[in-house]
Write an enzyme that holds these catalytic residues in place. Structure first.
Site, short mmCIF file in Angstrom:
data_model
loop_
_atom_site.label_atom_id
_atom_site.label_comp_id
_atom_site.label_asym_id
_atom_site.label_seq_id
_atom_site.Cartn_x
_atom_site.Cartn_y
_atom_site.Cartn_z
CD GLN B 127 64.12 71.74 -12.91
OE1 GLN B 127 64.05 72.93 -12.71
NE2 GLN B 127 64.53 71.24 -14.07
CB SER B 130 67.62 66.54 -17.81
OG SER B 130 67.42 67.85 -18.25
CD GLU B 248 65.34 76.55 -16.73
OE1 GLU B 248 64.50 76.38 -17.63
OE2 GLU B 248 66.29 75.79 -16.50
CD GLU B 377 71.88 74.25 -31.12
OE1 GLU B 377 71.80 74.00 -29.90
OE2 GLU B 377 72.96 74.50 -31.69
#
Lengths: 372, 409
Positions: B127, B130, B248, B377
């Site tokens: 995949q 990013s 995911e 986060e």
């Protein structure tokens, strides 16, 4: 895998929530907190008794509903949400459970029906002063069926009819039932962090005491009683923690600062996410405790310790960060944040502080590990 | 309330056990690092065996070549499979996220070409989302695809992806690219599947701070793809990626490594403050209790999720807390173990350090785990927004054309 409450139990929970919304709004809690001459809500107690909750887990033969402990768990959670100002834990999780565990047939017959009806309130008297009460420090003594000693603090000690007292007889610790309306008992109300619950100093001077359980088995029996109570208290604490999170969320969504709701700031979002994570860990541990309690599994000590530790941590965190999320208004008497902050201290401290439970948990893990 | 299988589940588990007993490997190949890349041959052989017996892609629809099974069957199989020394699983990202995306958006010919080899483990997928300029903010992708100047309708891809797991051995991948910089960032993206052997693709392993190289940078230089490789409409890449990422959570497994029981085992043998076992130190005991309680909380949160699956319900939000708790715990627990070892804690030699150096490697791997698959986060944002219903962050780039977005370096 069926690690969840049944539809019937969920229905009971919904009904309990509705009932308490109508019968125990925080205005009722405030009536107790704001009046120094009052330490509980007898009217709420009577209506809770009428619901049958006090005898939910007491067998029908002794005047209860004969339901299981899972039903008691869902009721406990709802009582925790509303910071109920009644001696439910002392009477139901501790007195009734202890009698069911170790009482004689005569004790069961005499006491359980009165507990179920709301006529008899209980309390647990172990602490004698600052710090941990151990076998080495225990001073209260029983001689020839008469108890002498001082217990402080005793939650619900000012309003209870029957106390379970930890005392020594012939140098060995035991649990004793004492009629607080009888001779040789002096009670003195105490000012505590949580005025929505009664507390007292009990002074016994040759008060008649009858053994609960075998002689010298006091500490072991007390551990058993506290394990069971810890699971139920964990549900109360989890209920309170969830309510504190809801309060923080609701306030954050309506409070504006710098031109937007404070709920839109990551500092607040992440704080609330942290609360959520702790609450879910507490809830999951409490569920396991409920399973262990309901099946009388040998895992009870470990499961109860974990439930107690996780719930104490979650309620403390949620109640303090709820105040922080509210800001200045959260520090006022008028807003309900402090009710949860106070109750979180009450629940964490009066059934053994979390550090004791951590020690107990690790001791059990050590033993289990060695045995395996 | 109980932990028992339903009768259908018990039957399925028995069937799985019988099959595994006859077919699962009895020992792990020496070359296998447990992460999948160590021994591709063993991993492929095991995958093919499972596929032939109907234990690969259990929950996929039969039309895709799956079994049309339930999530709980898949969970049962994984739990039973984990009792054997099976090879690592380099297929997880492909079968969990990439190929389902292809199956949702590609034409019939593409779907029938790719499903079976992927299920068998013959072809592995990666995949490519990013980028150096966008990790948490995937929609800020800069890798671009432009229509070829020759009028063929092909697309030419240029740019760079990063943190691509398995790119060094993958056969195919799905890649999200910018096809229109003149519209806001979410609207100018398009998804393609690509052949990783295409001319112009260069895979370079990333040397991680932990020493290993499980991830890669992937460079695209004038890589040509056919318009038929497009997944979804031009400009719909973000919507397509949401389908990928939706899978995911199910694909990313729980963290393994040092836990409370390894910590306790180590503490027992290490001298503590007063000369007795470190397990007698009160500070050590308190922390051990906290970790046990967290680990148990996660275990029973998973049991609650399993219960929902078992009843055919959608799991509640409790399943969202797993990674954030386990990654933070991995770091803290491992560090406490190092502190317990005192000066000896700096030794990273598996022959000398307790638990074969597991605490040292956890300390060095944990920072990555706290970032991968959603940083702490981002996960807190997700809990706050999707579970608690708090508002999304204010996005200053929402209505700005991508080319005009502030970008920093």
């Amino acid at each position: 895998m069926n690690f969840d409450f049944s539809d019937d139990q969920k229905f009971l929970k919904t009904e309990a929530r509705k009932f308490l919304a109508a019968n125990c709004p925080t205005s009722r809690v405030r009536k107790v907190i704001d009046d120094p001459t009052v330490s509980w809500d007898p009217e709420l107690w009577a209506s809770v008794a009428a619901q049958g909750w006090l005898g939910a887990a007491i067998p029908e033969a002794y005047g209860g509903l004969g339901l299981g402990h899972l039903e008691l768990c869902v009721i406990a959670e709802e009582l925790g949400r509303v910071v109920a100002p009644i001696p439910f834990a002392s009477t139901v999780y501790i007195l009734a459970e202890a009698i069911l565990l170790a009482g004689t047939e005569a004790q069961k017959t005499a006491l359980l029906p009165e507990i179920a009806s709301g006529a008899r309130i209980g309390c647990l008297a172990t602490s004698e002063g600052p710090g941990v009460t151990t076998d080495a420090t225990l001073k209260a003594t029983v001689v020839a069926g008469k108890l002498t000693g001082v217990k402080i603090p005793v939650t619900d000690g000012g309003i209870a009819h029957t106390a379970i007292v930890l005392a020594k007889e012939g140098g060995r610790a035991g649990l004793y039932l004492v009629d607080l309306t009888g001779p040789g008992v002096a009670r003195e109300g105490l000012e505590t962090l949580d005025p929505s619950r009664d507390a007292a100093r009990l002074t016994f001077s040759n008060a008649p005491a009858t053994p609960l359980g075998g002689a010298g088995e006091g500490l072991a029996l007390l551990e058993q009683v506290m394990d069971r109570a810890a699971v139920l208290l964990a549900f109360e604490q989890t209920g309170g923690a969830d309510r504190a999170l809801e309060m923080a969320k609701d306030y954050a969504l309506e409070r504006y600062a710098f031109g937007r709701t404070i709920a839109s700031y990551q500092a607040i979002k992440h704080k609330l996410a942290d609360m959520y994570v702790k609450n879910e860990l507490a809830r999951s541990n409490a569920y396991y405790g409920a399973w262990a309690l309901n099946t009388s599994a040998p895992e009870i000590p470990v499961a109860a310790s974990a439930a107690r530790i996780a719930a104490s941590e979650a309620y403390w965190f949620a109640s303090k960060e709820n105040i922080q999320t509210h800001g200045g208004i959260g520090f006022t008497w008028a807003v309900d944040c402090h009710l949860h902050y106070r109750r979180s201290r009450q629940l964490s401290l009066t059934a053994g502080a979390p550090r004791l439970w951590k020690e107990r948990l690790v001791s059990h893990l050590e033993r289990r590990n060695t045995a395996a | 309330m109980d932990f028992n299988d339903s009768s259908e589940e018990a039957t399925y588990r028995q069937q799985v056990r019988t099959w595994l007993d006859a077919n699962a490997p009895k020992s792990r190949a020496a070359a296998d690092d447990g992460e999948g890349a160590g021994d591709l041959t063993a991993a492929r052989a095991w995958q093919a065996k499972k596929a032939a017996a109907g234990y690969a892609c259990i929950t996929w629809p039969q039309a895709w070549g799956g079994q049309g099974g339930t999530p709980i069957q898949s969970v049962i199989f994984s739990a039973e499979e984990a009792r054997y020394p099976i090879p690592g699983n380099p297929f997880q990202i492909g079968l969990g996220m990439c190929v389902p995306t292809v199956m949702n958006f590609a034409d019939e010919a593409t779907k029938s070409r790719f499903a079976a080899p992927a299920i068998r483990g013959d072809e592995i997928w990666c995949q490519l989302f990013s980028e150096p300029s966008g990790g948490s903010d995937v929609a800020a992708a800069r890798t671009k695809a432009e229509l070829a100047a020759d009028g063929s309708g092909d697309w030419i891809i240029n740019g760079q992806k990063v943190w691509t797991t398995g790119a060094q051995f993958c056969d195919y991948g799905i890649v999200i690219v910018r096809t229109d910089p003149n519209v806001p960032k979410h609207k100018g993206l398009t998804m393609f599947w690509i052949d990783m052997k295409s001319p112009g693709i260069e895979v370079r392993p990333i040397h991680q701070m932990s020493g290993g190289s499980g991830f890669n940078e992937v460079f695209f230089t004038d890589v040509r793809v056919k318009d038929s490789q497009r997944l979804g409409a031009v400009g719909d890449g973000w919507k397509v990626s949401l389908v990928t990422l939706m899978n995911e959570r199910l694909a990313v497994g729980g963290a393994t490594g040092m836990g409370w029981s390894q910590f306790m085992e180590a503490a027992r043998d290490i001298p503590g403050m007063e000369g007795q076992s470190a397990l007698k130190d009160h500070a050590v005991r308190e922390k051990l209790a906290d970790w046990y309680v967290q680990a148990e909380g996660l275990r029973h949160a998973r049991n609650r999720t399993m219960t929902a699956l078992s009843k055919g319900q959608t799991p509640g939000p409790e399943s969202s807390i797993g990674k954030i708790v386990s990654a933070v715990q991995m770091q803290d627990l491992a560090n406490s173990a190092l502190e317990m070892l005192d000066q000896y804690g700096i030794i990273n030699d598996p022959d000398l350090a307790p638990q074969d150096g597991g605490f040292q490697s956890s300390v060095m791997f944990a920072p990555g785990l706290r970032i991968a698959g959603g940083t702490d986060e981002i996960l807190k944002n997700i809990i706050a927004e999707r579970v608690l219903g708090l508002p999304g962050d204010i996005r200053v780039d929402k209505d700005v054309a991508f080319k005009d977005m502030p970008t920093g370096r």
